[in-house]
Scaffold this motif. Structure first.
Motif, short mmCIF file in Angstrom:
data_model
loop_
_atom_site.label_atom_id
_atom_site.label_comp_id
_atom_site.label_asym_id
_atom_site.label_seq_id
_atom_site.Cartn_x
_atom_site.Cartn_y
_atom_site.Cartn_z
N ASN A 1 25.96 -27.44 20.83
CA ASN A 1 24.86 -27.39 19.86
C ASN A 1 24.54 -25.95 19.46
OD1 ASN A 1 24.66 -30.13 19.88
ND2 ASN A 1 22.68 -30.22 20.90
N THR A 2 25.55 -25.15 19.27
CA THR A 2 25.34 -23.73 19.02
C THR A 2 26.22 -23.23 17.88
OG1 THR A 2 24.72 -23.33 21.32
CG2 THR A 2 25.37 -21.42 20.03
N VAL A 3 25.64 -22.40 17.05
CA VAL A 3 26.36 -21.67 16.02
C VAL A 3 26.28 -20.19 16.35
CG1 VAL A 3 26.29 -20.96 13.60
CG2 VAL A 3 26.11 -23.37 14.18
N SER B 1 28.45 -3.81 16.97
CA SER B 1 28.56 -5.26 16.81
C SER B 1 27.47 -5.97 17.59
CB SER B 1 29.92 -5.76 17.31
OG SER B 1 30.98 -5.18 16.57
N LEU B 2 27.12 -7.13 17.08
CA LEU B 2 26.22 -8.04 17.77
C LEU B 2 26.68 -9.46 17.48
CD1 LEU B 2 22.61 -6.67 17.00
CD2 LEU B 2 23.71 -6.74 19.25
N THR B 3 26.37 -10.36 18.38
CA THR B 3 26.60 -11.78 18.14
C THR B 3 25.28 -12.51 18.27
OG1 THR B 3 28.87 -11.71 18.94
CG2 THR B 3 27.81 -13.86 18.86
N LEU B 4 24.87 -13.13 17.19
CA LEU B 4 23.66 -13.96 17.20
C LEU B 4 24.05 -15.40 17.52
CD1 LEU B 4 21.77 -12.68 14.03
CD2 LEU B 4 21.81 -11.73 16.35
N SER B 5 23.17 -16.08 18.21
CA SER B 5 23.38 -17.49 18.54
C SER B 5 22.22 -18.30 17.99
CB SER B 5 23.46 -17.69 20.05
OG SER B 5 24.53 -16.99 20.61
N CYS B 6 22.53 -19.49 17.55
CA CYS B 6 21.52 -20.45 17.11
C CYS B 6 21.79 -21.74 17.86
CB CYS B 6 21.60 -20.66 15.61
SG CYS B 6 20.44 -21.87 14.95
N LYS C 1 30.72 -10.10 3.78
CA LYS C 1 32.09 -10.62 3.84
C LYS C 1 33.02 -9.62 4.48
CE LYS C 1 32.04 -13.85 -0.04
NZ LYS C 1 32.47 -14.11 -1.44
N GLY C 2 33.86 -10.12 5.37
CA GLY C 2 34.78 -9.26 6.08
C GLY C 2 34.19 -8.60 7.31
N ARG C 3 32.88 -8.66 7.46
CA ARG C 3 32.22 -8.06 8.63
C ARG C 3 31.59 -9.11 9.54
NH1 ARG C 3 27.92 -4.88 8.02
NH2 ARG C 3 27.19 -5.82 6.06
N PHE C 4 31.06 -10.17 8.96
CA PHE C 4 30.38 -11.21 9.72
C PHE C 4 31.28 -12.45 9.77
CE2 PHE C 4 25.65 -9.95 8.87
CZ PHE C 4 25.94 -8.65 9.27
N THR C 5 31.23 -13.14 10.89
CA THR C 5 32.02 -14.35 11.06
C THR C 5 31.18 -15.42 11.75
OG1 THR C 5 34.04 -13.04 11.31
CG2 THR C 5 34.13 -15.35 12.00
N LEU C 6 31.18 -16.60 11.15
CA LEU C 6 30.48 -17.75 11.70
C LEU C 6 31.44 -18.65 12.47
CD1 LEU C 6 28.15 -19.02 8.86
CD2 LEU C 6 27.44 -18.44 11.16
N SER C 7 30.92 -19.23 13.53
CA SER C 7 31.64 -20.30 14.22
C SER C 7 30.61 -21.24 14.82
CB SER C 7 32.55 -19.73 15.31
OG SER C 7 31.79 -19.04 16.29
N ARG C 8 31.04 -22.43 15.12
CA ARG C 8 30.12 -23.38 15.73
C ARG C 8 30.81 -24.15 16.83
NH1 ARG C 8 27.56 -27.00 11.28
NH2 ARG C 8 26.56 -28.02 13.06
N ASP C 9 30.04 -24.47 17.84
CA ASP C 9 30.49 -25.30 18.96
C ASP C 9 29.53 -26.48 19.02
OD1 ASP C 9 31.12 -26.50 21.36
OD2 ASP C 9 31.46 -24.61 22.40
N VAL D 1 22.48 -15.14 4.17
CA VAL D 1 23.52 -14.33 4.80
C VAL D 1 24.82 -15.11 4.91
CG1 VAL D 1 24.22 -13.09 6.89
CG2 VAL D 1 21.83 -13.02 6.13
N ALA D 2 24.75 -16.29 5.52
CA ALA D 2 25.97 -17.05 5.77
C ALA D 2 25.61 -18.49 6.11
CB ALA D 2 26.77 -16.44 6.91
N ALA D 3 26.58 -19.38 5.94
CA ALA D 3 26.37 -20.78 6.30
C ALA D 3 27.68 -21.38 6.76
CB ALA D 3 25.81 -21.56 5.12
N ILE D 4 27.56 -22.37 7.63
CA ILE D 4 28.73 -23.10 8.11
C ILE D 4 28.47 -24.58 7.96
CG2 ILE D 4 27.93 -23.04 10.51
CD1 ILE D 4 30.95 -22.71 11.28
N GLN D 5 29.47 -25.27 7.43
CA GLN D 5 29.33 -26.68 7.16
C GLN D 5 29.27 -27.48 8.46
OE1 GLN D 5 32.59 -28.23 4.83
NE2 GLN D 5 31.24 -29.53 3.64
N ARG D 6 28.75 -28.68 8.38
CA ARG D 6 28.53 -29.48 9.58
C ARG D 6 29.79 -29.65 10.40
NH1 ARG D 6 26.34 -34.79 6.68
NH2 ARG D 6 25.37 -33.21 5.39
N SER D 7 30.92 -29.79 9.74
CA SER D 7 32.18 -29.98 10.46
C SER D 7 32.77 -28.67 10.95
CB SER D 7 33.19 -30.65 9.54
OG SER D 7 33.50 -29.78 8.46
N GLY D 8 32.22 -27.56 10.44
CA GLY D 8 32.80 -26.26 10.76
C GLY D 8 33.97 -25.90 9.88
#
Length: 124
Positions: A76-78, A16-21, A64-72, A47-54
């Motif tokens: 200012n980080t996804v 596993s890895l967690t990327l940050s933006c 799908k099923g392996r990667f998960t997006l979240s935002r804070d 690969v993936a996208a997250i809406q402005r509101s999250g």
């Protein structure tokens, strides 16, 4: 908007890895954030996208099923959490910001700002 992608590295298959933006220079919460990747000799792919509101996320079928997006938005980080990594996930991963909306999230030409990319290498 300036985007900084980080968190890439070398990992064994199944790991596993967690990327940050992380963004600076604008109201981060107003942007859809997308992740794209480009393997050597290949075109860049969504690969993936997250809406402005999250509230909404979208993933390409292969993750799908392996990667998960979240935002804070306060930070200012996804985050892109990548589990069960496979050698075919090896690529440079880019994050991008799109002010226009959600409907074009899979099309890289609609993104307004791009980070510099972070290398993910998955060994077999």
């Amino acid at each position: 908007v300036q985007l900084q992608a980080s968190g890439g590295g070398l990992v064994q298959a199944g790991g596993s890895l967690t990327l940050s933006c992380t963004a600076s220079g604008a109201t981060f919460s107003g942007y859809t954030i997308g992740w794209f990747r480009q393997a050597p000799g290949m075109e860049r792919e969504f690969v993936a996208a997250i809406q402005r509101s999250g509230g909404n996320t979208d993933y390409t079928d292969s993750v799908k099923g392996r990667f998960t997006l979240s935002r804070d938005n306060a930070k200012n980080t996804v985050y892109l959490r990548m589990n069960s990594l496979k050698p075919e996930d090896t690529a440079v991963y880019y994050c991008a910001a799109d002010l226009a909306g959600w409907s074009e999230r899979r099309l890289d030409r609609y993104y307004d700002y791009w980070g510099q990319g972070t290398q993910v290498t998955v060994s077999s």
